[in-house]
Design a protein around this motif. Sequence first.
Motif, PDB file in Angstrom:
ATOM      1  N   ASN A  39       0.843  -1.193  -0.099  1.00 28.20           N
ATOM      2  CA  ASN A  39      -0.129   0.168   0.005  1.00 28.20           C
ATOM      3  C   ASN A  39       0.836   1.297   0.051  1.00 28.20           C
ATOM      4  O   ASN A  39       0.515   2.252  -0.563  1.00 28.20           O
ATOM      5  CB  ASN A  39      -0.823   0.103   1.200  1.00 28.20           C
ATOM      6  N   GLN A  43       0.900   3.871  -2.924  1.00 25.82           N
ATOM      7  CA  GLN A  43       0.757   5.555  -2.855  1.00 25.82           C
ATOM      8  C   GLN A  43       1.872   6.190  -3.341  1.00 25.82           C
ATOM      9  O   GLN A  43       1.731   7.429  -4.230  1.00 25.82           O
ATOM     10  CB  GLN A  43       0.572   5.829  -1.192  1.00 25.82           C
ATOM     11  N   ASN A  47       1.727   9.122  -6.174  1.00 26.88           N
ATOM     12  CA  ASN A  47       2.279  10.427  -6.054  1.00 26.88           C
ATOM     13  C   ASN A  47       2.963  10.660  -7.254  1.00 26.88           C
ATOM     14  O   ASN A  47       2.954  11.921  -7.717  1.00 26.88           O
ATOM     15  CB  ASN A  47       2.812  10.500  -4.814  1.00 26.88           C
ATOM     16  N   PRO A  90      -4.301   4.676  -5.433  1.00 26.32           N
ATOM     17  CA  PRO A  90      -3.719   3.400  -4.674  1.00 26.32           C
ATOM     18  C   PRO A  90      -4.347   2.058  -5.141  1.00 26.32           C
ATOM     19  O   PRO A  90      -3.726   1.053  -5.294  1.00 26.32           O
ATOM     20  CB  PRO A  90      -3.546   3.653  -3.065  1.00 26.32           C
TER      21      PRO A  90
END
Length: 252
Positions: A39, A43, A47, A90
């Motif tokens: 996870n 992320q 980003n 995500p």
Amino acid sequence: MDALFCRQCPEGEPILRASAQCRTVPEETSDALVTPHFNDLAQQLTNAGRRFDQRGWVLGTSGNFSAVVSHEPVRLAITPSGAWKGELAPDDILEIDERCRVLNGRAGRPSAEAPLHLEIVRQRRAGGVFHTDWVWGTILSDRYTSAGGMAIEGYEMLKGLEGVATHVHHEWIPIIENDQDMERLADTVRQTLSSQPACHAFLLRRHGLYTWGRTLPEAVRHVEIVEFLLEAVGRTDRQKRRSTDGGHQDPR
């Protein structure tokens, strides 16, 4: 061309080699494989997608990103095929194994270029791999293809590449002919990286940039450094051509 595997073919043959009658059906897996580590990587990839999209490096649905979840066995967090990188969440990120099979039960297909990511990870022991499709890399990959690559030196920004301590560093960026056969292209990537152990990136002709890093943040940094260098070289080349041509505009 999707790097998925078919249940109807012997020993899970890749769709690239499967018969035309076969359907692309991903392996059944469980969401239980999604971990906090995965996870966090997902992320970071999303980003990076927003960051690169804002700079115009992944227009449309171009580009693909991956991060290594584990090296033994090989597991990658990777962007799905056909996704706009500036709008990724995500939950869109897929986890795949060394045969490009989706492991976390999510909808979507891994990028068709997943075999290239896997080859780079194997050859460089990379922790992250990024492919961007910005204008300057695309132009230069065509301009310098006859030389097999392009050299960049004398720029202070070279010191942003891992292991480079001076602007007089000579960075060679190989150029590889693009190919829609991902298995064959991955083999060419393997040969190129084996013969160029010091390179930090390569270009696919008329396609774009591939670069990597030992960690995901290092890979992000290398994208920014190499994209800067490619644009600097491209703009300088264009200015030199204009001067040589007596000020006439060069559309390239």
